[in-house]
Design an enzyme around this catalytic site. Structure first.
Site, PDB file in Angstrom:
ATOM      1  N   SER A 111     -52.736   6.741 -17.576  1.00 31.64           N
ATOM      2  CA  SER A 111     -51.366   6.256 -17.483  1.00 31.64           C
ATOM      3  C   SER A 111     -50.719   6.775 -16.195  1.00 31.64           C
ATOM      4  O   SER A 111     -51.284   6.629 -15.111  1.00 31.64           O
ATOM      5  CB  SER A 111     -50.604   6.670 -18.746  1.00 31.64           C
ATOM      6  OG  SER A 111     -49.352   6.046 -18.838  1.00 31.64           O
TER       7      SER A 111
ATOM      8  N   ASP B 226     -53.668  -4.450 -21.913  1.00 32.75           N
ATOM      9  CA  ASP B 226     -52.682  -3.415 -21.576  1.00 32.75           C
ATOM     10  C   ASP B 226     -51.861  -3.882 -20.377  1.00 32.75           C
ATOM     11  O   ASP B 226     -52.413  -4.362 -19.378  1.00 32.75           O
ATOM     12  CB  ASP B 226     -53.412  -2.114 -21.257  1.00 32.75           C
ATOM     13  CG  ASP B 226     -52.485  -0.950 -20.972  1.00 32.75           C
ATOM     14  OD1 ASP B 226     -51.257  -1.102 -21.153  1.00 32.75           O
ATOM     15  OD2 ASP B 226     -52.996   0.123 -20.575  1.00 32.75           O
TER      16      ASP B 226
ATOM     17  N   HIS C 212     -52.583   0.873 -25.024  1.00 36.06           N
ATOM     18  CA  HIS C 212     -52.575   1.774 -23.880  1.00 36.06           C
ATOM     19  C   HIS C 212     -53.203   3.127 -24.206  1.00 36.06           C
ATOM     20  O   HIS C 212     -53.362   3.965 -23.319  1.00 36.06           O
ATOM     21  CB  HIS C 212     -51.115   1.972 -23.422  1.00 36.06           C
ATOM     22  CG  HIS C 212     -50.956   2.698 -22.129  1.00 36.06           C
ATOM     23  ND1 HIS C 212     -51.455   2.225 -20.930  1.00 36.06           N
ATOM     24  CD2 HIS C 212     -50.349   3.875 -21.835  1.00 36.06           C
ATOM     25  CE1 HIS C 212     -51.144   3.068 -19.959  1.00 36.06           C
ATOM     26  NE2 HIS C 212     -50.485   4.081 -20.482  1.00 36.06           N
TER      27      HIS C 212
END
Length: 442
Positions: free
Chosen positions: A217, A287, A344
């Site tokens: 991320s 995602d 995610h």
């Protein structure tokens, strides 16, 4: 590469020297294991981070560096923590940082961001074929509100004389800002990682080395940014002695990025390629995070170079490296849901790596990774497997009984801020004048 080949014989290919050609389709078993291993290094940042707003230690690492891997059941990895890195929370990414609600806290400005580790076990070094330095950056485990804080504004990287190389301003601030009134943030995250890599390269200058940087991320964005910085500042160049003659060699840098956003413009991507940084980006096709920033102009846009070079379009972004695109709908273990957090999730992504054999190939768990890990921080595993959602938590949320029978949050040993030689190594990096005219790769 033959399937029977050992990692010590093929580590350069696994680290991307040939851009993972013929290793992803079908998935090479050694590469699969290494991708999962680096993903677990990134996951360790989440598992060790204190998210509890009712703890005065909220925003720090729960474990001392000497016990980090032991506490996370990773003592057999053969690595030792070299140092922890911190960043100031006084920047415009409020939804990323964790702050305590208590009046007395460990720091009013800092958040623990990542760790640097080095392979120290001789058996592991032999298996790897070199001594490895790993940098793992913390991202966001359960929520993605930080995405809305991104201003989508490009900022000159300022790590070289070429100011046409630009990165997203929020990432730049997180990486470079510091807080002089806080002992944990008196150096920026950038300064800390450069100083530590410099120190380790000097300490192990006689060993064959590699630098691997990983993150998930927002942590993947910082992994990409720090890899560029280390290479641009030539911290990965070391002096070797050969027959009493000084030779300069380049330590390979590889980024294993998980669900990462775009970081910089096309010039940034081109410069990373020039510097020889190898990047494998692992993503779930459903995602949304890997699609931002740069919704309008990105690497898929035919005229991106033109709009950057000619009209200086200010919102042009490009991914770096090779993409391994996975699809959670191919896993028979996962619920058919489109929850943003699940799509995610890093543990779910590592599950997809374990099951991916190649496009249009049957999904099966080659490494038999425990499917219960999928639900560690989310609710993605099918109910029939009997694993509760969000199951990972500290026993009694860290509360213990004191000698008088009362339940309390125990005191923790104070974390070291910065080793006394940090400024010395940083100065060597920033003031380095012996830029070699030519460098031979290791």
């Amino acid at each position: 590469m033959a399937e029977t080949e050992l990692l010590e014989e093929s580590w350069r290919e696994i680290q991307g020297c040939n851009n993972w050609e013929d290793l992803l389709e079908p998935m090479n078993p050694i590469l699969r294991g290494e991708i999962i291993r680096y993903g677990e290094f990134a996951q360790a940042c989440y598992d060790a981070f204190d998210y509890d707003p009712f703890s005065k230690y909220c925003g720090t690492c729960k474990y001392q560096g000497a016990h980090f891997f032991e506490k996370l059941d990773m003592a057999d990895r053969g690595y030792q923590i070299s140092r922890y890195l911190y960043a100031t929370s006084n920047i415009n990414l409020p939804n990323f940082f964790q702050k305590s609600k208590m009046s007395s806290v460990w720091s009013t400005h800092a958040n623990w961001m990542d760790y640097v580790a080095v392979a120290t076990d001789e058996k592991e070094i032999k298996r790897l074929g070199r001594r490895e330095i790993v940098v793992a950056w913390r991202g966001t485990v359960t929520y993605l509100e930080w995405i809305h804080d991104l201003k989508d504004i490009l900022h000159p990287a300022c790590f070289s004389e070429d100011h046409s190389i630009k990165i997203e301003s929020g990432f730049f601030d997180l990486y470079t800002k510091k807080e002089h009134n806080c002992k944990y943030c008196s150096f920026s995250a950038r300064e800390l990682v450069l100083a530590e890599i410099k120190r380790l390269v000097e300490r192990y200058k006689d060993d064959e080395l590699s630098i691997t940087i990983t993150g998930h991320s927002l942590g993947a964005a910082l992994a990409m940014l720090s890899a560029y910085d280390i290479a641009e500042m030539k911290v990965n160049i070391k002096r070797d002695q050969c027959n009493s003659v000084d030779m300069m060699s380049t330590i390979p840098i590889t980024v294993f990025s998980f669900s990462g956003p775009r970081v910089g413009n096309l010039k940034f991507k081109e410069r990373c390629d020039e510097l020889g940084i190898k990047v494998l980006r692992v993503v779930n096709v459903h995602d949304k995070v890997p699609n931002v920033p740069g919704l309008i102009a990105n690497e898929k846009f035919q005229y991106q170079k033109y709009i950057e070079d000619v009209i200086s379009f200010p919102w042009s972004y490009a991914h770096v490296g090779v993409e391994l695109c996975l699809d959670h709908t191919q896993s028979p273990f996962l619920k058919p849901k489109n929850d943003f957090g699940c799509l995610h999730n890093l543990e779910a992504l590592l599950h997809l790596v374990d099951g991916f054999q190649g496009k249009n190939e049957r999904f099966y768990l080659a490494n038999k990774r425990d499917i219960a890990l999928i639900n560690k921080n989310c609710d993605f595993l099918k109910d029939e497997y009997g694993v509760p959602p969000q199951w990972r938590q500290d026993e009694n949320k860290g509360m213990v009984r004191s000698e008088d029978g009362r339940w309390v949050l125990p005191e923790r040993p104070r974390m070291e801020a910065h080793p006394p030689d940090t400024a010395q190594h940083l100065e060597q990096v920033l003031n380095r004048l012996d830029r070699p005219p030519s460098v031979e790769p290791l």
